[in-house]
Design an enzyme around this catalytic site. Structure first.
Site, PDB file in Angstrom:
ATOM      1  N   HIS A 112     -53.217   7.064  -4.506  1.00  0.00           N
ATOM      2  CA  HIS A 112     -54.087   7.405  -3.367  1.00  0.00           C
ATOM      3  C   HIS A 112     -54.804   8.745  -3.562  1.00  0.00           C
ATOM      4  O   HIS A 112     -55.577   9.161  -2.691  1.00  0.00           O
ATOM      5  CB  HIS A 112     -53.284   7.449  -2.067  1.00  0.00           C
ATOM      6  CG  HIS A 112     -52.705   6.130  -1.655  1.00  0.00           C
ATOM      7  ND1 HIS A 112     -53.460   4.983  -1.549  1.00  0.00           N
ATOM      8  CD2 HIS A 112     -51.436   5.768  -1.329  1.00  0.00           C
ATOM      9  CE1 HIS A 112     -52.694   3.978  -1.175  1.00  0.00           C
ATOM     10  NE2 HIS A 112     -51.452   4.432  -1.039  1.00  0.00           N
ATOM     11  N   ASP A 132     -49.402  -2.331  -6.336  1.00  0.00           N
ATOM     12  CA  ASP A 132     -48.828  -1.773  -5.115  1.00  0.00           C
ATOM     13  C   ASP A 132     -49.359  -2.545  -3.903  1.00  0.00           C
ATOM     14  O   ASP A 132     -50.484  -3.051  -3.922  1.00  0.00           O
ATOM     15  CB  ASP A 132     -49.228  -0.295  -5.016  1.00  0.00           C
ATOM     16  CG  ASP A 132     -48.467   0.473  -3.966  1.00  0.00           C
ATOM     17  OD1 ASP A 132     -47.546   1.214  -4.324  1.00  0.00           O
ATOM     18  OD2 ASP A 132     -48.814   0.356  -2.763  1.00  0.00           O
ATOM     19  N   HIS A 142     -50.401  -1.345  -1.241  1.00  0.00           N
ATOM     20  CA  HIS A 142     -51.537  -0.598  -0.710  1.00  0.00           C
ATOM     21  C   HIS A 142     -52.620  -0.476  -1.779  1.00  0.00           C
ATOM     22  O   HIS A 142     -52.319  -0.299  -2.957  1.00  0.00           O
ATOM     23  CB  HIS A 142     -51.111   0.812  -0.274  1.00  0.00           C
ATOM     24  CG  HIS A 142     -50.017   0.828   0.740  1.00  0.00           C
ATOM     25  ND1 HIS A 142     -48.687   1.004   0.400  1.00  0.00           N
ATOM     26  CD2 HIS A 142     -50.053   0.698   2.087  1.00  0.00           C
ATOM     27  CE1 HIS A 142     -47.943   0.975   1.499  1.00  0.00           C
ATOM     28  NE2 HIS A 142     -48.748   0.784   2.538  1.00  0.00           N
ATOM     29  N   ASP A 192     -43.563  -2.000  -3.403  1.00  0.00           N
ATOM     30  CA  ASP A 192     -43.563  -2.182  -1.949  1.00  0.00           C
ATOM     31  C   ASP A 192     -44.185  -3.505  -1.513  1.00  0.00           C
ATOM     32  O   ASP A 192     -44.342  -3.757  -0.316  1.00  0.00           O
ATOM     33  CB  ASP A 192     -44.242  -1.005  -1.242  1.00  0.00           C
ATOM     34  CG  ASP A 192     -45.505  -0.536  -1.925  1.00  0.00           C
ATOM     35  OD1 ASP A 192     -45.977  -1.207  -2.869  1.00  0.00           O
ATOM     36  OD2 ASP A 192     -46.043   0.515  -1.526  1.00  0.00           O
TER      37      ASP A 192
END
Length: 340
Positions: A158, A193, A195, A282
């Site tokens: 990120h 991931d 996200h 995740d």
């Protein structure tokens, strides 16, 4: 498989995490290292500390202004009367082209996208060595190794070139890919991931020498919200070198693996010579973020599918938070890859 971790990565211990207007303990806690290290060892990984390759490989992607901020902001923050124990922004510019203030408070808002990336006394040190772990893995791959694992914690995908966010400060996978590109190889980054890897996309969005591919929960209703949509294909020379595969919440093994096949086809079409996997765990059905429903068997199949690409592969740890299956998910991914 060789693996890399520096004990200084333990020193970042964030306390603040805000969700839905409430403050919670951060799920990006140091104990993730203990669980992930044991799980990697169960998969046959042998850990060593990375050597210090210096700031150069990090500064190849992150601006000197941003690195100066990360190195100094905690000390500056403590000079503010009644300052909190962590640097947490409370105001943000509307655009990256807005004015750059001298104030520590203003600069925190400029360089921290959200409240999920608090900076404490040892944050930069831990992030620096997290990046060095990824760099060491990249150097091993560039030297001819077929695979390596970097236990990069804090994670990185990120983080933009001058912006922290979502537990991330330095873009470990991006730094590794740039290191491999500088060694004369043609890298792709595959982000699995749950996200979207918005920082990674942002760093390489205008480039055609690093492919970025991300499978993630549809950001229409999931973090990071503003990035990760299908129409984001790159710009300028980078048009067509970014692929987003947003998937519905609750995506299971079958649907995930079908999307992964599309992702790996694009990796092949890029003429990829080396693969960096931004390894978020995740997507698990047990993960506290509850984005996807990938099982332990699903992670083994993900690892095997990546192996079938037949590329030297560096796994760089991203998300995956404490749950009963976190360690097993990493072990199954790595053993699936090695068996594939």
């Amino acid at each position: 498989m060789k693996a890399f971790l520096d004990d200084r990565q333990w020193h970042h211990d964030p306390k603040h995490f805000m969700a839905n207007g409430k403050v919670y303990p951060s799920p990006e806690e140091p104990r993730r290292i203990e669980v992930l290290k044991a799980a990697a060892e169960d998969a046959g990984c042998a850990f060593e500390a990375p050597r210090d390759a210096g700031l150069g490989p990090i500064a190849a992607l992150h601006s000197p202004e941003y690195l100066t901020f990360l190195r100094n902001i905690y000390t500056r923050w403590q000079r503010i009367p009644d300052a909190g124990p962590e640097v947490i922004p409370n105001i943000h510019p509307a655009n990256r082209s807005d004015g750059y203030p001298k104030s520590a408070i203003g600069q925190a808002g400029y360089h921290q996208a959200d409240t999920a990336c608090p900076i404490a006394e040892h944050t930069f040190e831990a992030a620096y060595w997290s990046a060095q772990s990824a760099i060491a893995g990249a150097d091993l791959i560039a030297g001819g190794a077929g695979a390596a694992y970097a236990l990069s914690r804090p994670p990185g995908h990120h983080a933009f070139g001058d912006l922290a966010g979502g537990f991330c400060f330095l873009n470990n996978a991006g730094i590794a890919a740039e290191r491999l590109r500088a060694a004369g190889l043609r890298p792709a980054i595959l982000d699995v991931d749950v996200h979207h890897g918005n920082g990674t996309q942002g760093i390489f969005y205008g480039r055609d020498d690093v492919l970025t591919v991300s499978l993630h929960a549809d950001p229409a209703r999931f973090y990071p919200f503003f990035w990760g949509h299908v129409q984001e294909r790159g710009e300028g020379r980078g048009t067509g070198c970014n692929l987003n595969l947003p998937l519905p919440r609750g995506t299971d093994d079958v649907a995930y693996l079908a999307a992964l096949e599309i992702a790996l086809e694009r990796v092949g079409s890029f003429g990829t010579e080396v693969l960096v996997v931004a390894l978020g765990l995740d997507a698990s059905i047990d993960d506290p973020f509850k984005g996807f429903a990938v099982t332990q068997d699903g992670f083994a199949r993900i690892g095997a599918a990546i192996a079938k690409a037949g590329l030297p592969t560096l796994f760089v740890q991203e998300g995956g938070y404490l749950s009963p299956s976190l360690g097993a998910n990493l072990t199954r991914t790595l053993t699936g890859f090695q068996g594939g």
